[in-house]
Design an enzyme around this catalytic site. Sequence first.
Site, mmCIF file in Angstrom:
data_model
loop_
_atom_site.group_PDB
_atom_site.id
_atom_site.type_symbol
_atom_site.label_atom_id
_atom_site.label_comp_id
_atom_site.label_asym_id
_atom_site.label_seq_id
_atom_site.Cartn_x
_atom_site.Cartn_y
_atom_site.Cartn_z
ATOM 1 N N HIS A 114 0.829 -1.198 0.000
ATOM 2 C CA HIS A 114 0.000 0.000 0.000
ATOM 3 C C HIS A 114 0.879 1.270 0.000
ATOM 4 O O HIS A 114 1.849 1.337 0.745
ATOM 5 C CB HIS A 114 -0.816 -0.103 1.300
ATOM 6 C CG HIS A 114 -1.685 1.038 1.593
ATOM 7 N ND1 HIS A 114 -1.382 1.953 2.556
ATOM 8 C CD2 HIS A 114 -2.859 1.393 1.063
ATOM 9 C CE1 HIS A 114 -2.346 2.843 2.608
ATOM 10 N NE2 HIS A 114 -3.252 2.518 1.717
ATOM 11 N N MET A 172 -7.371 12.865 -3.952
ATOM 12 C CA MET A 172 -8.702 12.445 -3.478
ATOM 13 C C MET A 172 -9.019 10.984 -3.743
ATOM 14 O O MET A 172 -8.642 10.424 -4.766
ATOM 15 C CB MET A 172 -9.778 13.302 -4.151
ATOM 16 C CG MET A 172 -9.682 13.336 -5.661
ATOM 17 S SD MET A 172 -11.118 14.091 -6.444
ATOM 18 C CE MET A 172 -12.133 12.654 -6.778
ATOM 19 N N ALA A 173 -9.717 10.384 -2.787
ATOM 20 C CA ALA A 173 -10.333 9.085 -3.019
ATOM 21 C C ALA A 173 -11.522 9.323 -3.951
ATOM 22 O O ALA A 173 -12.043 10.439 -4.031
ATOM 23 C CB ALA A 173 -10.826 8.519 -1.687
ATOM 24 N N LYS A 223 -20.544 9.779 -11.027
ATOM 25 C CA LYS A 223 -19.268 10.286 -11.567
ATOM 26 C C LYS A 223 -18.076 9.695 -10.809
ATOM 27 O O LYS A 223 -17.113 9.222 -11.400
ATOM 28 C CB LYS A 223 -19.246 11.812 -11.527
ATOM 29 C CG LYS A 223 -20.341 12.401 -12.383
ATOM 30 C CD LYS A 223 -20.406 13.892 -12.282
ATOM 31 C CE LYS A 223 -21.645 14.394 -13.004
ATOM 32 N NZ LYS A 223 -21.761 15.838 -12.987
ATOM 33 N N GLY A 304 -5.782 21.258 -2.117
ATOM 34 C CA GLY A 304 -4.449 21.347 -1.508
ATOM 35 C C GLY A 304 -4.388 22.405 -0.423
ATOM 36 O O GLY A 304 -3.626 22.274 0.542
HETATM 37 N N1 LIG Z 1 -3.374 4.558 -1.072
HETATM 38 C C1 LIG Z 1 -4.647 4.308 -0.955
HETATM 39 O O1 LIG Z 1 -5.055 3.168 -1.043
HETATM 40 C C2 LIG Z 1 -5.633 5.407 -0.720
HETATM 41 C C3 LIG Z 1 -6.993 5.154 -0.890
HETATM 42 C C4 LIG Z 1 -7.904 6.182 -0.671
HETATM 43 C C5 LIG Z 1 -7.470 7.436 -0.275
HETATM 44 N N2 LIG Z 1 -6.132 7.642 -0.111
HETATM 45 C C6 LIG Z 1 -5.651 8.942 0.351
HETATM 46 O O2 LIG Z 1 -6.535 9.434 1.341
HETATM 47 C C7 LIG Z 1 -6.414 10.833 1.394
HETATM 48 C C8 LIG Z 1 -7.744 11.468 1.675
HETATM 49 O O3 LIG Z 1 -8.609 11.356 0.563
HETATM 50 P P1 LIG Z 1 -10.045 12.047 0.628
HETATM 51 O O4 LIG Z 1 -10.742 11.859 -0.659
HETATM 52 O O5 LIG Z 1 -10.729 11.607 1.869
HETATM 53 O O6 LIG Z 1 -9.621 13.582 0.796
HETATM 54 P P2 LIG Z 1 -10.542 14.858 1.037
HETATM 55 O O7 LIG Z 1 -11.962 14.566 0.719
HETATM 56 O O8 LIG Z 1 -10.249 15.404 2.383
HETATM 57 O O9 LIG Z 1 -9.968 15.903 -0.013
HETATM 58 C C9 LIG Z 1 -10.036 15.643 -1.400
HETATM 59 C C10 LIG Z 1 -9.507 16.844 -2.163
HETATM 60 O O10 LIG Z 1 -10.410 17.939 -1.973
HETATM 61 C C11 LIG Z 1 -9.685 19.102 -1.597
HETATM 62 N N3 LIG Z 1 -10.511 19.951 -0.751
HETATM 63 C C12 LIG Z 1 -11.015 19.654 0.476
HETATM 64 N N4 LIG Z 1 -11.733 20.695 0.948
HETATM 65 C C13 LIG Z 1 -11.674 21.673 -0.007
HETATM 66 C C14 LIG Z 1 -12.234 22.980 -0.129
HETATM 67 N N5 LIG Z 1 -12.980 23.509 0.826
HETATM 68 N N6 LIG Z 1 -11.968 23.666 -1.243
HETATM 69 C C15 LIG Z 1 -11.202 23.153 -2.226
HETATM 70 N N7 LIG Z 1 -10.662 21.915 -2.181
HETATM 71 C C16 LIG Z 1 -10.904 21.191 -1.078
HETATM 72 C C17 LIG Z 1 -8.483 18.589 -0.863
HETATM 73 O O11 LIG Z 1 -7.427 19.540 -0.858
HETATM 74 C C18 LIG Z 1 -8.144 17.339 -1.683
HETATM 75 O O12 LIG Z 1 -7.340 17.659 -2.772
HETATM 76 C C19 LIG Z 1 -5.685 11.244 0.144
HETATM 77 O O13 LIG Z 1 -4.365 11.596 0.499
HETATM 78 C C20 LIG Z 1 -5.651 9.977 -0.717
HETATM 79 O O14 LIG Z 1 -4.483 9.832 -1.520
HETATM 80 C C21 LIG Z 1 -5.210 6.667 -0.346
#
Ligand SMILES: NC(=O)c1ccc[n+]([C@@H]2O[C@H](COP(=O)([O-])OP(=O)(O)OC[C@H]3O[C@@H](n4cnc5c(N)ncnc54)[C@H](O)[C@@H]3O)[C@@H](O)[C@H]2O)c1
Length: 338
Positions: A114, A172-173, A223, A304
């Site tokens: 992972h 993002m996931a 989507k 970000g």
């Molecule tokens: N390796 C793996 O298997 C795996 C799997 C799933 C997720 N992840 C990681 O989990 C982390 C979290 O994912 P997530 O989808 O829960 O993140 P998240 O929903 O917190 O954020 C997703 C994106 O939305 C942006 N965002 C959040 N609030 C915002 C706002 N108010 N205005 C503008 N942009 C905004 C964030 O900066 C980010 O780029 C990520 O680092 C992802 O790589 C890893």
Amino acid sequence: MPVTVSRNEQIDLIVAVLCGLGANEEEALIWTEADLRGIHSHGIQRLPVMATRIQKGLLKVNVKPERTWTTGCVLNVDGRDGFGTAICETSLKELTIAARKYGVAVLTVRNAAHIGMVGYYAERRAQEGFVCIAFTTTEVLVHPFGGAEALVGTNPIAVGIPGAPRPFLLDMATSVSAMGRIIAFKHRGEKIPEGWAIDEDGNPTTDPDAALHGSLSPAGGPKGYGLGITIGMLAGLLSGMPTGREVLGTLDTDHRCTVGDLFIVIDPKAFPGGETLAAGVKKYLDELRASRPGKGFKQVMVPGDPEYKLREERLVSGIPHPEEVWHAAQQLRSTICK
Ligand SMILES: NC(=O)c1ccc[n+]([C@@H]2O[C@H](COP(=O)([O-])OP(=O)(O)OC[C@H]3O[C@@H](n4cnc5c(N)ncnc54)[C@H](O)[C@@H]3O)[C@@H](O)[C@H]2O)c1
């Protein structure tokens, strides 16, 4: 009571555990970066699972990955069950040399652990002047749009683009939330927001335990569902790994890790807008940030921004962890580093 620790304290603890198990320290940086940014789903809370996986031989230390260039700009790596982060970082460094030569280069990684927050890799390449798109797969945790059982991974995407004073980073996931974040809510004893998950009978739920037994909802309905299965087919199938139910080994301590990773690295200099890309990114992002907030919002941010702001604060004030998470990591250190 949360425990607040500094970046260095956390890195020292992870390094001590990993080195005690014969591994190197690369993973300490990515997990600490995640916790600094509030991405606790991919932070130190994963340490006990990783330690058990090493102890069981599911995650191997000191293996030599097999690297195969199938064309001048396509690198395929078999990680031989080694650490995902170290393998991806080393391979991406080689990939950027090919991207400089050909304008674009693609890396697939299979049979590696992972890889944590995928934005880590995309941001680092963007800091080096490249555009980087990163994908990976996970176990089935997300229900299809219109479905009631998990059949899709949280399959994340990250895009890093050079900018000033720092790169643009979308990370993002493709589900509403990462599964590790549900676990973080459970650790804090909090309910999850509405719309994040369904229980095992397919009913919407705000109970983290019910969500852990049920499935996450895709981001943006059909989507996010469409994007998630696309990433599963590209990062999973193209890298020679499965997608769907056969993806295992990121959350459990019983199976080999069968995720697939895919990275596309682009050298902006090969394109007409390359020389002015970073300046154009800054101008556009600043325009977005300066735009009029909608009802209920104080300001417009760009992807970000929230994580970067938190990182700056936490470098000063420290990283808060639920007591049980920090305690579990300390326990590991005292048993492994006797
Ligand atoms: N390796 C793996 O298997 C795996 C799997 C799933 C997720 N992840 C990681 O989990 C982390 C979290 O994912 P997530 O989808 O829960 O993140 P998240 O929903 O917190 O954020 C997703 C994106 O939305 C942006 N965002 C959040 N609030 C915002 C706002 N108010 N205005 C503008 N942009 C905004 C964030 O900066 C980010 O780029 C990520 O680092 C992802 O790589 C890893």
